[in-house]
Design a protein around this motif. Structure first.
Motif, PDB file in Angstrom:
ATOM      1  N   LEU A  30       0.877  -1.176   0.000  1.00 31.26           N
ATOM      2  CA  LEU A  30       0.000   0.000   0.000  1.00 31.26           C
ATOM      3  C   LEU A  30       0.912   1.224   0.000  1.00 31.26           C
ATOM      4  CD1 LEU A  30      -2.478  -1.144   2.780  1.00 31.26           C
ATOM      5  CD2 LEU A  30      -3.079  -0.714   0.387  1.00 31.26           C
ATOM      6  N   GLY A  55       4.110  -8.157   8.989  1.00 27.23           N
ATOM      7  CA  GLY A  55       4.422  -7.843   7.597  1.00 27.23           C
ATOM      8  C   GLY A  55       4.342  -6.364   7.262  1.00 27.23           C
ATOM      9  N   GLU A  77       8.616  -8.607  10.506  1.00 26.52           N
ATOM     10  CA  GLU A  77       8.788  -8.723   9.052  1.00 26.52           C
ATOM     11  C   GLU A  77       9.799  -9.819   8.725  1.00 26.52           C
ATOM     12  OE1 GLU A  77       7.431  -7.256   6.076  1.00 26.52           O
ATOM     13  OE2 GLU A  77       8.715  -8.900   5.403  1.00 26.52           O
ATOM     14  N   ASN A 122      -1.842  -5.736   7.185  1.00 23.75           N
ATOM     15  CA  ASN A 122      -2.178  -6.090   5.810  1.00 23.75           C
ATOM     16  C   ASN A 122      -1.472  -7.418   5.583  1.00 23.75           C
ATOM     17  OD1 ASN A 122      -2.512  -6.279   3.048  1.00 23.75           O
ATOM     18  ND2 ASN A 122      -1.154  -4.562   2.551  1.00 23.75           N
TER      19      ASN A 122
HETATM   20  N1  SAM Z   1       2.201  -3.789   5.391  1.00 18.34           N
HETATM   21  C1  SAM Z   1       2.744  -3.568   4.052  1.00 18.34           C
HETATM   22  C2  SAM Z   1       1.760  -2.744   3.252  1.00 18.34           C
HETATM   23  O1  SAM Z   1       0.582  -2.709   3.662  1.00 18.34           O
HETATM   24  O2  SAM Z   1       2.153  -2.179   2.240  1.00 18.34           O
HETATM   25  C3  SAM Z   1       3.078  -4.870   3.337  1.00 18.34           C
HETATM   26  C4  SAM Z   1       1.937  -5.865   3.242  1.00 18.34           C
HETATM   27  S1  SAM Z   1       2.303  -7.268   2.221  1.00 18.34           S
HETATM   28  C5  SAM Z   1       0.654  -7.747   1.774  1.00 18.34           C
HETATM   29  C6  SAM Z   1       2.726  -8.573   3.349  1.00 18.34           C
HETATM   30  C7  SAM Z   1       4.069  -8.414   4.084  1.00 18.34           C
HETATM   31  O3  SAM Z   1       4.231  -9.554   4.944  1.00 18.34           O
HETATM   32  C8  SAM Z   1       5.299  -8.396   3.196  1.00 18.34           C
HETATM   33  O4  SAM Z   1       6.130  -7.321   3.596  1.00 18.34           O
HETATM   34  C9  SAM Z   1       5.993  -9.737   3.463  1.00 18.34           C
HETATM   35  O5  SAM Z   1       7.400  -9.683   3.321  1.00 18.34           O
HETATM   36  C10 SAM Z   1       5.588 -10.021   4.878  1.00 18.34           C
HETATM   37  N2  SAM Z   1       5.569 -11.456   5.243  1.00 18.34           N
HETATM   38  C11 SAM Z   1       5.256 -12.523   4.442  1.00 18.34           C
HETATM   39  N3  SAM Z   1       5.275 -13.672   5.150  1.00 18.34           N
HETATM   40  C12 SAM Z   1       5.599 -13.323   6.428  1.00 18.34           C
HETATM   41  C13 SAM Z   1       5.779 -14.068   7.634  1.00 18.34           C
HETATM   42  N4  SAM Z   1       5.616 -15.396   7.657  1.00 18.34           N
HETATM   43  N5  SAM Z   1       6.110 -13.393   8.764  1.00 18.34           N
HETATM   44  C14 SAM Z   1       6.267 -12.042   8.746  1.00 18.34           C
HETATM   45  N6  SAM Z   1       6.109 -11.291   7.637  1.00 18.34           N
HETATM   46  C15 SAM Z   1       5.788 -11.915   6.498  1.00 18.34           C
END
Ligand code: SAM
Length: 281
Positions: A30, A55, A77, A122
């Motif tokens: 986002l 994340g 993250e 998110n």
């Molecule tokens: N919050 C940000 C935004 O809204 O723009 C990014 C959202 S994106 C949909 C999901 C995020 O979760 C990514 O940055 C990804 O690297 C992270 N992610 C994916 N799997 C994860 C995990 N198992 N534990 C922690 N973070 C994770």
């Protein structure tokens, strides 16, 4: 144009830190800070709360949460490439943002949070449902969190708030609505994200009830619901036939034995779970 927190716009952050989105990490970012502030506001007053964000990615929602006054944000993250961008945010909000580089599925977040806790994320689509189920099914209730404000694919959001007799009704609806108020508070088109996913998204607001809506043993209820929906169009007397007296128990719970799980409400499932617990197979 300047941003509310004096940090660079997210497009610039992503370019500077070369955060090319990785599909396997569910990275759909986002970039509109007005939108992320709006999502943060869906969680209500954040001033007296610790917020858990799973994340944070380049930090769009994190910045929204901090700008909206969150007492502290714990951001977990998995992708280490995001850490320098998140460190820049932490520097603008001293003492209010803690970032942990870890897989949220393997981390004990409780050690890092003080109540009251709100979860605002998110979620990456690949682990979103698993995290939600964990947050909904702790051994003790009320849970460590007051509310969950979570972005999902719209179809998952519809499964969480679904009512009996509708296509999306099932295990997720029952688990969520048993111990929470659950509603969709915002829907977003694919273009709200970079890169744009194929599907629409929605924010679900879940507020923990002090006690479950109807009494039932959590494990028995989960078992009955899972068996009932294993083949959702089968009659319950068939899908629950593992219990030798299931027809009698169904009738006692006020459920016709020929009924299908998709038409049975939460109160009836809880009644059935209580009877099964009293008179196990
Ligand atoms: N919050 C940000 C935004 O809204 O723009 C990014 C959202 S994106 C949909 C999901 C995020 O979760 C990514 O940055 C990804 O690297 C992270 N992610 C994916 N799997 C994860 C995990 N198992 N534990 C922690 N973070 C994770």
């Amino acid at each position: 144009m300047g941003t509310i927190d004096g940090l660079p716009p997210l497009r610039e952050v992503i370019a500077t830190h070369e955060l090319v989105a990785k599909r396997q990490l569910g990275q759909n970012f986002l970039l509109d800070l007005n939108l992320t502030a709006k999502i943060a506001r869906c969680a209500g007053d954040l001033a007296g709360a610790d917020v858990l964000e799973v994340g944070p990615g380049p930090g769009g929602l994190t910045r929204g949460l901090l700008a909206e006054g969150a007492r502290r944000v714990l951001a977990v993250e998995k992708d280490a490439r995001c850490l320098p961008a998140l460190a820049e945010i932490a520097a603008v909000y001293p003492g209010r943002l803690q970032v942990i580089n870890a897989d949220a599925l393997g981390l004990d977040v409780l050690a890092h949070l003080a109540p009251p806790v709100k979860v605002v994320s998110n979620l990456p689509y690949n682990v979103g449902t698993e995290l939600l189920i964990r947050w909904l099914t702790p051994a003790h209730w009320p849970p460590f969190w007051q509310s969950l404000t979570l972005m999902f694919q719209k179809e998952v959001a519809e499964r969480i708030v679904a009512k009996p007799g509708t296509d999306h009704y099932g295990r997720l609806a029952l688990l969520a609505q048993w111990r929470c108020d659950a509603r969709i508070v915002m829907t977003l088109p694919p273009e709200a994200f970079t890169p744009a996913p194929k599907v629409h998204s929605a924010v679900v607001q879940l507020t923990a009830l002090p006690t479950p809506r109807f009494p039932a043993d959590r494990r028995v209820l989960e078992r009955v619901v899972a068996a009932g929906f294993n083949q959702r169009r089968k009659m319950l007397r068939a899908s629950l036939k593992g219990h030798p007296r299931i027809e009698a128990l169904l009738e006692e719970a006020g459920i016709p034995p020929t009924e299908r799980a998709e038409r049975v409400g939460l109160e009836q499932f809880c009644h059935l779970a209580r009877l099964v617990a009293e008179r196990p197979a």
